[in-house]
Design a protein around this motif. Structure first.
Motif, mmCIF file in Angstrom:
data_model
loop_
_atom_site.group_PDB
_atom_site.id
_atom_site.type_symbol
_atom_site.label_atom_id
_atom_site.label_comp_id
_atom_site.label_asym_id
_atom_site.label_seq_id
_atom_site.Cartn_x
_atom_site.Cartn_y
_atom_site.Cartn_z
ATOM 1 N N SER A 193 31.194 17.500 36.471
ATOM 2 C CA SER A 193 30.384 18.205 35.481
ATOM 3 C C SER A 193 30.553 17.525 34.123
ATOM 4 N N PRO A 194 29.548 17.624 33.250
ATOM 5 C CA PRO A 194 29.666 16.961 31.948
ATOM 6 C C PRO A 194 30.653 17.659 31.026
ATOM 7 N N PHE A 195 31.497 16.868 30.378
ATOM 8 C CA PHE A 195 32.427 17.388 29.379
ATOM 9 C C PHE A 195 32.342 16.532 28.124
ATOM 10 N N LYS A 196 32.475 17.178 26.985
ATOM 11 C CA LYS A 196 32.439 16.462 25.717
ATOM 12 C C LYS A 196 33.733 15.662 25.531
ATOM 13 N N PRO A 197 33.720 14.664 24.650
ATOM 14 C CA PRO A 197 34.954 13.928 24.340
ATOM 15 C C PRO A 197 36.073 14.868 23.899
ATOM 16 N N VAL A 198 37.279 14.483 24.215
ATOM 17 C CA VAL A 198 38.448 15.315 23.929
ATOM 18 C C VAL A 198 39.347 14.608 22.920
ATOM 19 N N GLU A 199 39.691 15.300 21.847
ATOM 20 C CA GLU A 199 40.640 14.782 20.862
ATOM 21 C C GLU A 199 42.017 15.300 21.232
ATOM 22 N N LYS A 203 43.953 10.665 19.562
ATOM 23 C CA LYS A 203 43.152 9.761 20.378
ATOM 24 C C LYS A 203 41.940 10.498 20.925
ATOM 25 N N THR A 204 40.815 9.803 20.994
ATOM 26 C CA THR A 204 39.599 10.386 21.554
ATOM 27 C C THR A 204 39.378 9.865 22.970
ATOM 28 N N PHE A 205 39.330 10.788 23.922
ATOM 29 C CA PHE A 205 39.061 10.449 25.319
ATOM 30 C C PHE A 205 37.602 10.786 25.629
ATOM 31 N N VAL A 206 36.937 9.884 26.342
ATOM 32 C CA VAL A 206 35.529 10.077 26.699
ATOM 33 C C VAL A 206 35.417 10.168 28.219
ATOM 34 N N PRO A 207 35.500 11.376 28.768
ATOM 35 C CA PRO A 207 35.403 11.517 30.226
ATOM 36 C C PRO A 207 33.979 11.302 30.697
ATOM 37 N N ARG A 208 33.814 10.656 31.826
ATOM 38 C CA ARG A 208 32.480 10.444 32.387
ATOM 39 C C ARG A 208 32.404 10.997 33.801
ATOM 40 N N GLN A 209 31.198 11.371 34.179
ATOM 41 C CA GLN A 209 30.976 11.997 35.481
ATOM 42 C C GLN A 209 30.963 10.972 36.609
ATOM 43 N N GLY A 210 31.656 11.306 37.685
ATOM 44 C CA GLY A 210 31.555 10.530 38.910
ATOM 45 C C GLY A 210 30.355 11.027 39.681
ATOM 46 N N ASN A 211 29.171 10.708 39.178
ATOM 47 C CA ASN A 211 27.939 11.269 39.724
ATOM 48 C C ASN A 211 27.230 10.255 40.623
ATOM 49 N N ASN A 212 26.638 10.755 41.692
ATOM 50 C CA ASN A 212 25.956 9.888 42.662
ATOM 51 C C ASN A 212 24.824 9.069 42.063
ATOM 52 N N HIS A 213 24.277 9.525 40.922
ATOM 53 C CA HIS A 213 23.126 8.801 40.379
ATOM 54 C C HIS A 213 23.492 7.400 39.894
ATOM 55 N N TYR A 214 24.774 7.077 39.848
ATOM 56 C CA TYR A 214 25.173 5.700 39.557
ATOM 57 C C TYR A 214 24.833 4.753 40.710
ATOM 58 N N LEU A 257 36.165 6.005 33.269
ATOM 59 C CA LEU A 257 36.305 5.255 34.517
ATOM 60 C C LEU A 257 34.955 4.789 35.062
ATOM 61 N N TYR A 258 33.880 5.086 34.314
ATOM 62 C CA TYR A 258 32.537 4.668 34.693
ATOM 63 C C TYR A 258 31.829 4.079 33.479
ATOM 64 N N PRO A 259 30.839 3.215 33.698
ATOM 65 C CA PRO A 259 30.055 2.719 32.562
ATOM 66 C C PRO A 259 29.173 3.830 31.995
ATOM 67 N N ALA A 260 28.621 3.592 30.832
ATOM 68 C CA ALA A 260 27.717 4.579 30.224
ATOM 69 C C ALA A 260 26.478 4.745 31.096
ATOM 70 N N LEU A 261 26.026 5.969 31.241
ATOM 71 C CA LEU A 261 24.859 6.239 32.085
ATOM 72 C C LEU A 261 23.584 5.631 31.499
ATOM 73 N N SER A 262 23.609 5.334 30.223
ATOM 74 C CA SER A 262 22.456 4.684 29.599
ATOM 75 C C SER A 262 22.195 3.305 30.206
#
Length: 312
Positions: A193-199, A203-214, A257-262
């Motif tokens: 599920s999508p989550f916003k960056p975490v401070e 340090k700022t962590f940018v979690p990314r979705q392990g989504n099939n659309h990749y 752990l994934y590239p940007a979905l863009s």
């Protein structure tokens, strides 16, 4: 999505048709490909090999066993026997740790991962007993990765791998903030599920979705372009490797752990070319391989630009 004909039929339908027609099951195989990508990325961050990991799943449905089998395939590629690889992967379902000594018979999909015995009745007990380096949640049980579970993973591992893959957000095994907070910012986290960056601690962590659309657009592209007679399971490991290679060092530095979905169009082109290449190499294509495969696949991609068809 063979699960639409009920979950209990998904594997049977895949087994029935995978060697007859070019088909794949995105829930079983596409999900597995993306999760293995996340594991490959985590290995880069840890400077370790997948074959040395111990993986514990929360959930034991078709998605979990599909992921588990592809992780085992990757471990075998790194030098383990199939038996050794399977022994490093365990499943935990509604009845506890999946074990051979259960009263009710296990499904064929669960059997390869069954422990000899399973005294663990809670997921926290299973973590303490197995001491996994990675926990993967595909249970649709919101909050199942409790504070105690996450703290125990951080106690066992310098950098625990935490994949909370259930969606929507209400069913996520934990939030990104919980994962980073209860592991003191040391975990390698992926989500469904999508989550916003975490401070956390500056340090700022940018979690990314392990989504099939990749992966599924690229896999479909490669199969259609090559006119694949079949889509062998090895294709999903090919896709996972390509996607993992597209994760940049700066992504890993931010905890992604994934590239940007863009970048999904470029990702799809790379995966499509790699999948088509595999199909050609295995003599499963119904057309001749072009001289410049990457260019040919990219040129074959649909470009959403339309001519003006309205008459004046």
């Amino acid at each position: 999505q063979f699960e639409d004909f009920h979950n209990s039929h998904a594997y049977d339908l895949l087994d029935q048709y995978k060697d007859k027609v070019p088909c794949f099951n995105d829930d079983i195989q596409g999900t597995a490909s993306v999760v293995v990508t996340g594991m490959f990325s985590a290995m880069r961050a840890l400077k370790q090999q997948l074959k040395d990991q111990k993986v514990l799943f929360l959930g034991a449905g078709s998605a979990a066993t599909g992921i588990a089998h592809l992780i085992a395939d990757a471990m075998v590629e790194e030098g383990l026997t199939r038996e050794e690889a399977l022994a490093r992967i365990k499943l935990f379902d509604s009845k506890g740790l999946v074990a051979k000594k259960r009263t009710a018979p296990l499904t064929p999909a669960k059997m390869p991962f069954a422990a000899e015995d399973a005294p663990a009745e809670t997921f926290l007990e299973a973590i303490r007993e197995i001491k996994p380096t990675a926990i993967i949640g595909v249970s649709a049980q919101g909050g199942a990765f409790t504070k105690e579970c996450l703290e125990e993973m951080a106690k066992i591992n310098e950098r625990p791998i935490i994949f909370a893959l259930s969606n929507p957000t209400s069913k996520a095994e934990c939030t990104a903030e919980e994962a980073y907070t209860y592991t003191d910012g040391r975990c390698l986290f992926a989500c469904g599920s999508p989550f916003k960056p975490v401070e956390y601690k500056g340090k700022t962590f940018v979690p990314r979705q392990g989504n099939n659309h990749y992966v599924f657009p690229g896999i479909g592209l490669g199969a259609i372009f090559s006119r694949a007679k079949l889509i062998p399971n090895e294709v999903f490991l090919v896709a996972a490797k390509v996607l993992a290679d597209m994760v940049k060092p700066e992504d890993l530095e931010r905890g992604s752990l994934y590239p940007a979905l863009s970048e999904v169009r470029e990702i799809s082109a790379e995966i499509g070319a790699a999948v088509a290449g595999y199909i050609f190499d295995k003599n499963l294509a119904e057309i001749e391989k072009p001289a410049d495969l990457k260019k040919a696949v990219k040129d074959a991609m649909w470009d959403p630009k339309h001519a003006h068809f309205i008459q004046e």
